[in-house]
Design a protein around this motif. Sequence first.
Motif, PDB file in Angstrom:
ATOM      1  N   ARG A  14      -3.524   1.366  -1.250  1.00 19.51           N
ATOM      2  CA  ARG A  14      -4.214   0.563  -2.264  1.00 19.51           C
ATOM      3  C   ARG A  14      -4.622   1.417  -3.462  1.00 19.51           C
ATOM      4  O   ARG A  14      -4.439   1.022  -4.620  1.00 19.51           O
ATOM      5  N   ALA A  15      -5.162   2.629  -3.182  1.00 20.64           N
ATOM      6  CA  ALA A  15      -5.583   3.517  -4.264  1.00 20.64           C
ATOM      7  C   ALA A  15      -4.388   3.957  -5.102  1.00 20.64           C
ATOM      8  O   ALA A  15      -4.467   4.014  -6.338  1.00 20.64           O
ATOM      9  N   ALA A  16      -3.250   4.253  -4.427  1.00 18.57           N
ATOM     10  CA  ALA A  16      -2.050   4.659  -5.160  1.00 18.57           C
ATOM     11  C   ALA A  16      -1.549   3.529  -6.049  1.00 18.57           C
ATOM     12  O   ALA A  16      -1.120   3.745  -7.188  1.00 18.57           O
ATOM     13  N   ALA A  17      -1.612   2.292  -5.552  1.00 21.60           N
ATOM     14  CA  ALA A  17      -1.164   1.142  -6.340  1.00 21.60           C
ATOM     15  C   ALA A  17      -2.022   0.964  -7.585  1.00 21.60           C
ATOM     16  O   ALA A  17      -1.510   0.697  -8.683  1.00 21.60           O
ATOM     17  N   GLU A  18      -3.336   1.132  -7.435  1.00 19.37           N
ATOM     18  CA  GLU A  18      -4.235   0.965  -8.580  1.00 19.37           C
ATOM     19  C   GLU A  18      -4.003   2.049  -9.625  1.00 19.37           C
ATOM     20  O   GLU A  18      -4.001   1.777 -10.827  1.00 19.37           O
ATOM     21  N   SER A  19      -3.774   3.286  -9.175  1.00 15.94           N
ATOM     22  CA  SER A  19      -3.586   4.385 -10.129  1.00 15.94           C
ATOM     23  C   SER A  19      -2.258   4.295 -10.868  1.00 15.94           C
ATOM     24  O   SER A  19      -2.141   4.725 -12.013  1.00 15.94           O
ATOM     25  N   LEU A  20      -1.246   3.707 -10.234  1.00 14.33           N
ATOM     26  CA  LEU A  20       0.079   3.610 -10.847  1.00 14.33           C
ATOM     27  C   LEU A  20       0.325   2.264 -11.520  1.00 14.33           C
ATOM     28  O   LEU A  20       1.360   2.068 -12.157  1.00 14.33           O
ATOM     29  N   GLY A  21      -0.606   1.340 -11.359  1.00 12.70           N
ATOM     30  CA  GLY A  21      -0.416   0.017 -11.939  1.00 12.70           C
ATOM     31  C   GLY A  21       0.641  -0.795 -11.236  1.00 12.70           C
ATOM     32  O   GLY A  21       1.294  -1.656 -11.850  1.00 12.70           O
ATOM     33  N   VAL A  22       0.816  -0.557  -9.911  1.00  7.68           N
ATOM     34  CA  VAL A  22       1.805  -1.279  -9.109  1.00  7.68           C
ATOM     35  C   VAL A  22       1.083  -2.346  -8.297  1.00  7.68           C
ATOM     36  O   VAL A  22      -0.040  -2.140  -7.840  1.00  7.68           O
ATOM     37  N   ALA A  23       1.735  -3.492  -8.099  1.00  4.32           N
ATOM     38  CA  ALA A  23       1.123  -4.570  -7.318  1.00  4.32           C
ATOM     39  C   ALA A  23       0.899  -4.121  -5.883  1.00  4.32           C
ATOM     40  O   ALA A  23       1.710  -3.389  -5.307  1.00  4.32           O
ATOM     41  N   PHE A  24      -0.241  -4.558  -5.287  1.00  5.88           N
ATOM     42  CA  PHE A  24      -0.568  -4.255  -3.899  1.00  5.88           C
ATOM     43  C   PHE A  24      -0.637  -5.566  -3.119  1.00  5.88           C
ATOM     44  O   PHE A  24      -1.390  -6.475  -3.487  1.00  5.88           O
ATOM     45  N   VAL A  25       0.154  -5.675  -2.053  1.00  3.44           N
ATOM     46  CA  VAL A  25       0.247  -6.910  -1.269  1.00  3.44           C
ATOM     47  C   VAL A  25      -0.690  -6.815  -0.065  1.00  3.44           C
ATOM     48  O   VAL A  25      -0.535  -5.934   0.790  1.00  3.44           O
ATOM     49  N   THR A  26      -1.671  -7.719  -0.005  1.00  2.00           N
ATOM     50  CA  THR A  26      -2.640  -7.687   1.105  1.00  2.00           C
ATOM     51  C   THR A  26      -2.328  -8.723   2.178  1.00  2.00           C
ATOM     52  O   THR A  26      -2.851  -8.639   3.286  1.00  2.00           O
ATOM     53  N   ASP A  27      -1.487  -9.700   1.852  1.00  2.00           N
ATOM     54  CA  ASP A  27      -1.200 -10.781   2.800  1.00  2.00           C
ATOM     55  C   ASP A  27       0.262 -10.751   3.246  1.00  2.00           C
ATOM     56  O   ASP A  27       0.943 -11.770   3.258  1.00  2.00           O
ATOM     57  N   LEU A  28       0.742  -9.564   3.635  1.00  2.00           N
ATOM     58  CA  LEU A  28       2.157  -9.408   3.975  1.00  2.00           C
ATOM     59  C   LEU A  28       2.564 -10.300   5.144  1.00  2.00           C
ATOM     60  O   LEU A  28       3.677 -10.820   5.186  1.00  2.00           O
ATOM     61  N   GLY A  29       1.645 -10.507   6.107  1.00  2.00           N
ATOM     62  CA  GLY A  29       1.967 -11.334   7.261  1.00  2.00           C
ATOM     63  C   GLY A  29       2.257 -12.772   6.902  1.00  2.00           C
ATOM     64  O   GLY A  29       2.952 -13.479   7.629  1.00  2.00           O
ATOM     65  N   ALA A  30       1.732 -13.224   5.750  1.00  2.00           N
ATOM     66  CA  ALA A  30       1.957 -14.608   5.329  1.00  2.00           C
ATOM     67  C   ALA A  30       3.227 -14.754   4.500  1.00  2.00           C
ATOM     68  O   ALA A  30       3.629 -15.874   4.182  1.00  2.00           O
ATOM     69  N   ARG A  31       3.830 -13.635   4.114  1.00  2.00           N
ATOM     70  CA  ARG A  31       5.050 -13.671   3.313  1.00  2.00           C
ATOM     71  C   ARG A  31       6.276 -13.803   4.209  1.00  2.00           C
ATOM     72  O   ARG A  31       6.288 -13.329   5.350  1.00  2.00           O
ATOM     73  N   THR A  32       7.335 -14.413   3.692  1.00  2.00           N
ATOM     74  CA  THR A  32       8.596 -14.543   4.421  1.00  2.00           C
ATOM     75  C   THR A  32       9.532 -13.419   4.017  1.00  2.00           C
ATOM     76  O   THR A  32       9.761 -13.178   2.824  1.00  2.00           O
ATOM     77  N   ALA A  33      10.058 -12.711   5.006  1.00  2.00           N
ATOM     78  CA  ALA A  33      10.988 -11.623   4.714  1.00  2.00           C
ATOM     79  C   ALA A  33      12.313 -12.185   4.197  1.00  2.00           C
ATOM     80  O   ALA A  33      12.719 -13.288   4.553  1.00  2.00           O
ATOM     81  N   SER A  34      12.976 -11.408   3.367  1.00  2.00           N
ATOM     82  CA  SER A  34      14.259 -11.818   2.807  1.00  2.00           C
ATOM     83  C   SER A  34      15.343 -11.774   3.878  1.00  2.00           C
ATOM     84  O   SER A  34      15.559 -10.739   4.514  1.00  2.00           O
ATOM     85  N   ALA A  35      16.054 -12.889   4.068  1.00  2.00           N
ATOM     86  CA  ALA A  35      17.151 -12.936   5.036  1.00  2.00           C
ATOM     87  C   ALA A  35      18.279 -11.998   4.618  1.00  2.00           C
ATOM     88  O   ALA A  35      18.929 -11.372   5.462  1.00  2.00           O
ATOM     89  N   GLU A  36      18.498 -11.880   3.312  1.00  2.00           N
ATOM     90  CA  GLU A  36      19.540 -10.984   2.795  1.00  2.00           C
ATOM     91  C   GLU A  36      19.210  -9.534   3.143  1.00  2.00           C
ATOM     92  O   GLU A  36      20.076  -8.767   3.565  1.00  2.00           O
ATOM     93  N   PHE A  37      17.945  -9.160   2.994  1.00  2.00           N
ATOM     94  CA  PHE A  37      17.516  -7.801   3.321  1.00  2.00           C
ATOM     95  C   PHE A  37      17.724  -7.521   4.806  1.00  2.00           C
ATOM     96  O   PHE A  37      18.266  -6.489   5.192  1.00  2.00           O
ATOM     97  N   VAL A  38      17.295  -8.436   5.650  1.00  2.00           N
ATOM     98  CA  VAL A  38      17.401  -8.261   7.100  1.00  2.00           C
ATOM     99  C   VAL A  38      18.855  -8.155   7.535  1.00  2.00           C
ATOM    100  O   VAL A  38      19.197  -7.386   8.436  1.00  2.00           O
TER     101      VAL A  38
END
Length: 527
Positions: A14-38
């Motif tokens: 989280r700290a690295a994301a804030e310092s670099l201005g990158v989005a930080f995902v806190t609800d990963l379990g609620a997201r659907t993984a990409s079928a193409e990636f898998v």
Amino acid sequence: MSAIEQSQAGESSRAAAESLGVAFVTDLGARTASAEFVEKIPINFARQHGVLGLAVGEGGRMVVAIGDLSAWGQLQVVSRFLGRAVEGVLAPPADIAAAINAAYQQRTGQAQTFIERLDPGTLGEELERLKGHDLLDVASRAPVVKLVSLVLFEAVQARASDVHLQPYEDALVVRFRIDGVLHNAYRLPKNLQEEIVSRVKVMGRMNIAEKRLPQDGRATVQVGDRAIDLRIATLPGSFGERVVVRLLDTGTRLYDLRELGMGAGELARFRRLIQIDHGLILVTGPTGSGKTTTLYAALQDINSDEKNILTLEDPIEYQLPGISQTQVSEKKGMTFASGLRSVLRQDPDIIMIGEIRDRETAVMAIQSALTGHLVFSTLHTNDAASAVARLLDLGIEPYLLASSLIGVVAQRLLRRLCPACARAAAAGDFDRLVVESRAADVSNVKAAMGCAACRQTGYRGRLGIFELLLVDETIRRHIQARATAAEIGAAAAANGMRTLREDGAAKVLAGVTSVDEVQRVTMRSSL
């Protein structure tokens, strides 16, 4: 990694994301993984670098979650694999590891795809080159290893309890036992049979050169974060060795008594029964009817710090917290009878014996019940009353049995109707059961249909039906008079015992199973 370390790693991301201005995902379990990636990214790569594709955004860029900045350079590798641009976001490493396991466990149909892609010509050349090589080398070749792994993976995904590799004259057929019923899964080329059987034997640390005698083996495989125990048995046949693999998910939770399917009345009576301080309680039914699950649930229900509970099992299927469990091994001279003698020297309050198989074990169990111990065990009989006849046939004196036996539970497992496709049943489907159960309300009666969620079977999951025989003074007199199983059953029914078929009818009227399913598992009792 401990919970504290996981929390610290998450805060670092989280700290690295804030310092670099990158989005930080806190609800990963609620997201659907990409079928193409898998599909395109190997799971080992995803785990090693802690990366998982989530979704394709604007301009065709895939969002890829990363758990550690040190893996940021792997985004270029992912981009080349996928053939598209990617956009990195940070997420807690523990969340990514769990999401990777969940995503890759959702894949199905890989075994069939692999089988369909086998090139018979190339395969024949490959097998020809293998002639004269050590069978161990044959089994360790990538195509065979991959095929066996995919078949086992598909079996776990299908909730199969057993995998059968059955050789025929012209093919090797793979069958899955799902919810107690066998289904044909795959038909493999006959020329792959030797290599596949050898690979399974290698997994079970069995002698791959011995093909004339039956063998037993064990192995453990990982499916994501789950450990699956494999019990492997081979048997020579006319078309080659037949193999059965029993799958035991060590992460499967133990059931509570309330979840088994007992009616409210039977549950209350059974709970009172297992609170008695001494006596013999039997659970009966055929192989695979859930007897051990019921015993485990009962032991959990009465387990406490004030009681010393010991078990003798063959094998130990699940670990029971706070209970001492011992594995029986007849090859090493540790039988149920000899083991029970040792258990009695451990000052037990409650003893669970996996199965009464012979007169010696039966005598020891009854003596233990008569000397102040509560003893649980199982028998293979068709109904509760037949357990009495079985023990008398083993040579137990009627007066000893009448004094020690306090209750018998007979059970079967019924398949549950799939909630996604069950439909209202036509009146003709349940006329007979309605007459037998004297039911007035049949509005909930349903029939099986079949859909993708239940593999076109119409059923998903199982529950028990039960017959609880309580040994009262009337039953004791029948036992001492060596009454038949039919006479004992009639006396118990007159005293309020609900039979297996009657309990099955109640489940039909509740809409949780079908008439066909009750007819299937209680056919013998209806004749």
